[in-house]
Design an enzyme around this catalytic site. Structure first.
Site, PDB file in Angstrom:
ATOM      1  N   LYS A 121      16.559  89.891 -18.043  1.00  0.00           N
ATOM      2  CA  LYS A 121      16.501  89.367 -16.668  1.00  0.00           C
ATOM      3  C   LYS A 121      17.035  90.408 -15.680  1.00  0.00           C
ATOM      4  CE  LYS A 121      17.116  84.804 -18.689  1.00  0.00           C
ATOM      5  NZ  LYS A 121      18.137  83.833 -19.202  1.00  0.00           N
ATOM      6  N   LYS A 181      30.691  89.742 -28.033  1.00  0.00           N
ATOM      7  CA  LYS A 181      30.026  90.207 -26.802  1.00  0.00           C
ATOM      8  C   LYS A 181      30.935  91.175 -26.033  1.00  0.00           C
ATOM      9  CE  LYS A 181      27.380  85.852 -26.481  1.00  0.00           C
ATOM     10  NZ  LYS A 181      25.966  86.256 -26.374  1.00  0.00           N
ATOM     11  N   THR A 212      19.108  87.826 -23.746  1.00  0.00           N
ATOM     12  CA  THR A 212      17.989  87.603 -22.822  1.00  0.00           C
ATOM     13  C   THR A 212      18.427  87.901 -21.396  1.00  0.00           C
ATOM     14  OG1 THR A 212      18.612  85.264 -22.960  1.00  0.00           O
ATOM     15  CG2 THR A 212      16.641  85.940 -24.168  1.00  0.00           C
ATOM     16  N   LYS A 265      27.514  85.827 -19.570  1.00  0.00           N
ATOM     17  CA  LYS A 265      27.073  85.341 -20.890  1.00  0.00           C
ATOM     18  C   LYS A 265      28.216  84.479 -21.438  1.00  0.00           C
ATOM     19  CE  LYS A 265      26.567  89.678 -21.833  1.00  0.00           C
ATOM     20  NZ  LYS A 265      25.419  90.136 -22.641  1.00  0.00           N
ATOM     21  N   ARG A 266      27.993  83.769 -22.524  1.00  0.00           N
ATOM     22  CA  ARG A 266      29.079  82.988 -23.116  1.00  0.00           C
ATOM     23  C   ARG A 266      30.195  83.930 -23.513  1.00  0.00           C
ATOM     24  NH1 ARG A 266      28.408  77.380 -24.511  1.00  0.00           N
ATOM     25  NH2 ARG A 266      30.483  77.652 -25.406  1.00  0.00           N
ATOM     26  N   HIS A 271      18.604  82.738 -34.800  1.00  0.00           N
ATOM     27  CA  HIS A 271      19.093  83.299 -33.533  1.00  0.00           C
ATOM     28  C   HIS A 271      20.470  83.927 -33.662  1.00  0.00           C
ATOM     29  CE1 HIS A 271      16.027  81.358 -30.898  1.00  0.00           C
ATOM     30  NE2 HIS A 271      16.006  80.478 -31.858  1.00  0.00           N
TER      31      HIS A 271
HETATM   32  C1  LIG Z   1      27.642  75.589 -33.311  1.00  0.00           C
HETATM   33  C2  LIG Z   1      26.428  75.841 -33.928  1.00  0.00           C
HETATM   34  C3  LIG Z   1      25.609  76.836 -33.178  1.00  0.00           C
HETATM   35  C4  LIG Z   1      25.367  78.050 -33.778  1.00  0.00           C
HETATM   36  C5  LIG Z   1      24.503  78.963 -33.171  1.00  0.00           C
HETATM   37  C6  LIG Z   1      23.959  78.625 -31.950  1.00  0.00           C
HETATM   38  C7  LIG Z   1      22.989  79.543 -31.275  1.00  0.00           C
HETATM   39  C8  LIG Z   1      22.056  80.115 -32.249  1.00  0.00           C
HETATM   40  C9  LIG Z   1      23.697  80.618 -30.601  1.00  0.00           C
HETATM   41  C10 LIG Z   1      22.796  81.314 -29.622  1.00  0.00           C
HETATM   42  O1  LIG Z   1      22.581  80.845 -28.542  1.00  0.00           O
HETATM   43  N1  LIG Z   1      22.308  82.478 -30.029  1.00  0.00           N
HETATM   44  C11 LIG Z   1      21.691  83.352 -29.077  1.00  0.00           C
HETATM   45  O2  LIG Z   1      20.288  83.089 -29.064  1.00  0.00           O
HETATM   46  C12 LIG Z   1      19.634  83.879 -28.076  1.00  0.00           C
HETATM   47  C13 LIG Z   1      18.169  83.453 -28.053  1.00  0.00           C
HETATM   48  O3  LIG Z   1      17.498  83.935 -29.163  1.00  0.00           O
HETATM   49  C14 LIG Z   1      19.796  85.375 -28.349  1.00  0.00           C
HETATM   50  O4  LIG Z   1      19.185  86.096 -27.316  1.00  0.00           O
HETATM   51  C15 LIG Z   1      21.273  85.723 -28.450  1.00  0.00           C
HETATM   52  O5  LIG Z   1      21.415  87.062 -28.854  1.00  0.00           O
HETATM   53  C16 LIG Z   1      21.966  84.820 -29.447  1.00  0.00           C
HETATM   54  O6  LIG Z   1      23.370  85.015 -29.459  1.00  0.00           O
HETATM   55  C17 LIG Z   1      24.220  77.442 -31.316  1.00  0.00           C
HETATM   56  C18 LIG Z   1      25.067  76.520 -31.930  1.00  0.00           C
END
Ligand SMILES: CCc1ccc([C@H](C)CC(=O)N[C@@H]2O[C@H](CO)[C@@H](O)[C@H](O)[C@H]2O)cc1
Length: 819
Positions: A668, A560, A664, A554-555, A363
């Site tokens: 929406k 971003k 995502t 978004k975060r 992701h």
């Molecule tokens: C701290 C470790 C960590 C690293 C990455 C993550 C996630 C992968 C970050 C995340 O939420 N990525 C997002 O995933 C969405 C679902 O596929 C995508 O639509 C976003 O582009 C992506 O940033 C969480 C925690």
């Protein structure tokens, strides 16, 4: 003696009222007149559960009885949102409940507002998991979601003098009526200790793990109701408890703290969600969390679904474990340990099974987001698993050497074990070696995984790599969140779209129908009024009437580029106060931000501070004549998204090309009739291809152009010097006008832009400003805007998470739904 199936209450207002009052009296132990809102909410939740119970038990019974292959979705995060509204929808009870409660003198919306959403996730990855399990249930796919029942979810965000302050998320303080604990199905999870070799009764050399300590994993079941299809799947979240909660001897010796230490120590494992969503902190507790829920899930599926007489050689005929990023990948050595150490399989036998049971979804594209665990830490916590990972790596590197003889540089690059800066396990490499399939979450992302991030693995195993573009559930983000628009859709094309979103295509002709356009605008205006009332009550924010709502939620992360959005606002403001333009040249616009920053992410928190400070100055400056406003409601979450997205006109998807895996929120907004201003990044590319260039405000460099500029050498200072509009905006920040005259307040930010600007905000500034001009021009022609908004909606049915699930079933899982 055949037991009568569970009785489902009568699907009528009377039946509902009877059930509701019964729950109020018997479970809450109160009369209607004495009941509190919370009593009424609990009783309503219990009532709706009872309408879904029979189908839940039926689904569970069938899934154990059926010998068909199932999916176990392993995710460290589920951003579920409120449950009541979704359950009412799935059980087709919303209208009945509304009427029944009215007869009891109760407003349904008041009880819905009582629910605290389970914030068991950070952002995109967690919400995607929630959308996916909703689609799996609605599409009758035999599946179970496994995760962690964090006692504290994502922090509650408050603003103090414009700065983010985190508060603990006490979502369980009033208890949750949606969970069903099953302590009887607890699984013991071991940690630490050592391993030892021994010879078994058949004279075979074996290894056993001698763990030092253990905890109990207690499963809590949550209903995952399908939409009007009589199916209820299960989400099983694990909570940690001490095996020996209380040590009486130690207590009697008077050392009370030590007597309960084991309990607190154990409970810590599922205490709190790590609030980072891109830079792992590498904390031991996080690895404990990952092993805890994955080991419990694997043992649980074998015990509860397959049963002890199942021949585990055929495991991959019955299950595929989908890894939601690398967070659950420790499940690979865990399954090997179970098969070899506990089931007596030989290595190859065990690998034959394991290497068919996992699939991996990546992701992210940020190298720093890829998890690596120091072997020192992993070996101390999970000594047997490290041994197994080394063995997997040895056999893997043999394969690499066979295929690329003499290419030791490639061997070093591909090894699951990194030697520098410290010896560590590359979890993305382990996932790529073990997975049957590896997918990205948008076409561009999957291509970049093949061409860059996991290139070596794509060269070795091209057949493993595929793409499944993300999707969102139309039940929550259209049918429920935008019920006025839903009504218009259903009256126009029937209700089939809720489970077949591509049917929205039938709306295309309506874009040319002035009457429909008018109805569409009324819906948008209604949603704006609803949002205005909410933000006034929730945050004391007043949204001015008749403004374009320009929304970025978004975060908070530099890639971003919330900084680009605020620089646009500052530039407009600067031009007015410097007299370059007059306020009436600005299209009345309110820029709405929603964003949490990881607590340890300094620059992200500074960006939040800047946005709030700009808001407090711009919103009060009469020279703007109220034509430009900034709103930043705190604590952006799923519940706020459900009110914000239907009200939006413009969706900001402005990440640097090649950084956002998919997004995502972009989907929406388009489905709710907002137009997108965005770069060719992530799923924006596929949105633009489907809606058409005339209905999408594209700007900025493409991914190859970003690469080229990086390679050539990027000097943000030059852009600052050579771009007067950009310079004026940055200088205005440094003037101290947004910080009470203190010129240095935002130096961390401006200097990061001037000397690094890793995500090329300055390079894309001009193109962005030009695109925003086009936005203003188009918005001036409301008919043209509405036409584009309708076409965005009509052409983005592809982004249903139901379609994503169909792709996973055909491209990755080889599973067919139960019919
Ligand atoms: C701290 C470790 C960590 C690293 C990455 C993550 C996630 C992968 C970050 C995340 O939420 N990525 C997002 O995933 C969405 C679902 O596929 C995508 O639509 C976003 O582009 C992506 O940033 C969480 C925690």
């Amino acid at each position: 003696m055949a037991l009568a199936p569970v009785a489902t209450p009568r699907h009528s207002v009377d039946g509902f009222v009877q059930e509701f009052l019964h729950e109020l009296n018997t479970t809450q132990g109160v009369t209607l007149s004495a009941s509190t809102i919370n009593d009424q909410y609990k009783a309503l939740a219990l009532t709706v559960r009872n309408y879904l119970m029979a189908r839940w038990l039926e689904t569970t019974r069938n899934s154990i009885k059926s010998k068909s292959k199932a999916v176990a979705y392993l995710s460290a995060e589920y951003l579920l949102g409120r449950q009541l509204g979704n359950a009412l929808l799935a059980a087709d009870l919303a209208d009945i409940a509304q009427e029944g409660l009215k007869q009891c003198g109760i407003e349904l919306w008041q009880l819905r507002a009582q629910e605290v959403e389970p914030g068991l996730g950070n952002g995109g990855l967690g919400r995607l998991a929630a959308c996916f399990i909703d689609s799996l249930a609605t599409m009758n796919v035999p599946s179970v979601g496994y995760g962690i029942r964090y006692e504290y979810g994502i922090f509650r965000q408050t603003f103090v003098d414009g700065r983010q302050v985190e508060q603990p998320d006490t979502w369980l303080s009033l208890g949750s009526p949606w969970e069903f604990p099953h302590p009887e199905a607890a699984v013991t999870i071991n940690f630490g200790g050592t391993t030892e070799k021994y010879t078994d009764e058949d004279g075979r050399e074996r290894t056993r793990w001698l763990p030092e300590w253990d905890v109990q994993a207690i499963p809590y079941n949550y209903m995952v109701p399908g939409y009007l299809n009589g199916r209820v799947n299960t989400l099983r979240l694990w909570s940690a408890e001490a095996t020996r909660a209380f040590d009486l001897q130690i207590f009697n010796s008077g050392d009370y703290a030590r007597a309960v230490r084991a309990q607190t120590f154990a409970e810590n494992i599922s205490k709190v969600l790590y609030p980072e969503d891109s830079t792992p902190q590498g904390k031991e507790l996080r690895l404990q969390q990952q092993y805890f829920f994955v080991a419990a899930s694997i043992r649980d599926f074998i015990n509860q679904v397959l049963g002890e007489d199942f021949d585990l050689h055929n495991l991959s005929d019955r299950i595929i474990f989908q890894l939601n990023d690398t967070h659950p990948v420790i499940g690979v050595p865990e399954l090997m340990r179970v098969l070899i150490d506990e089931e007596g399989f030989g290595w190859d036998e065990a690998w034959e099974v394991t290497s068919k049971c996992f699939a991996y979804t990546c992701h992210t594209l940020l190298p720093e987001a890829l998890e690596v665990w120091p072997t020192e830490l992993l070996g101390r916590l999970l000594p047997r698993h490290l041994e197994i990972i080394y063995a997997i790596n040895d056999r893997f590197l043999e394969q690499v050497r066979d295929r690329f003889p003499g290419d030791e540089v490639r061997v070093g690059r591909m090894s699951i074990i990194a030697e520098y800066p410290e010896r560590a396990v590359r979890m993305a490499h382990l996932a790529s070696v073990a997975a049957t399939k590896i997918n990205g979450v948008a076409e561009l992302h999957s291509q970049l995984l093949r061409d860059k991030v996991l290139k070596d693995f794509a060269d070795l195993w091209p057949e493993k790599f595929t793409n499944v573009t993300n999707g969102v559930t139309p039940r929550r983000f259209l049918r429920m969140a935008n019920y006025k628009l839903s009504g218009l859709l259903t009256e126009t094309i029937g209700s089939g779209w809720v489970t077949d979103l591509e049917r929205l295509r039938e709306l295309e002709p309506c874009a040319d129908d002035p009457e429909f356009r008018e109805k569409f605008r009324e819906v948008k205006a209604f949603n704006k009024r609803r949002l205005t009332n909410l933000l006034r009550a929730r945050d004391g924010i007043d949204l001015p009437e008749g403004h374009m709502l320009d929304v970025m939620v978004k975060r908070l992360h530099e890639y971003k580029r919330q900084s680009l959005k605020i620089l646009h606002v500052i530039s407009l403001y600067e031009q007015v106060i410097s007299g370059k333009i007059s306020a009436d040249e600005i299209t009345p616009r309110t820029v709405v931000f929603g964003a949490k920053a990881a607590p340890g992410y300094r620059l992200a928190k500074d960006t939040i501070h800047l946005i709030n400070k700009v808001a407090s100055v711009v919103n009060e400056d009469k020279r703007l004549d109220g034509r430009l406003k900034v709103a930043f409601p705190a604590n952006y979450n799923v519940t706020l998204a459900e009110k914000l997205i239907p009200a939006a006109d413009l969706s900001e998807q402005i990440s640097l090309a090649g950084k956002e895996a998919s997004g995502t929120g972009n989907m929406k907004f388009a489905l709710n009739g907002a137009l997108t201003i965005g770069t060719d990044d992530g799923a924006n590319v596929e949105i633009r291809e489907l809606v058409g260039d005339d209905h999408f405000f594209l700007f900025g460099m493409t991914e190859p152009e970003v690469e080229a500029l990086q390679a050539k050498g990027y000097h943000p200072g030059e852009y600052y010097q050579n771009n007067p509009q950009l310079k004026a905006a940055v200088d205005l920040i440094q003037s101290g006008i947004f910080s009470g005259g203190d010129r240095g307040t935002f130096d961390s930010l401006t200097s990061s832009w001037l000397y690094h600007d890793r995500f090329m905000v300055f390079a894309d500034f001009d193109s962005y400003i030009a695109a925003q001009k086009k936005v203003e021009e188009k918005y001036a022609d409301q008919d043209a805007w509405t036409r584009s908004a309708i076409l965005n909606m009509a052409r983005t049915g592809y982004f249903s998470s139901d379609r994503s699930m169909r792709d996973y079933m055909t491209r990755i899982w080889n599973i067919t739904p139960d019919f």
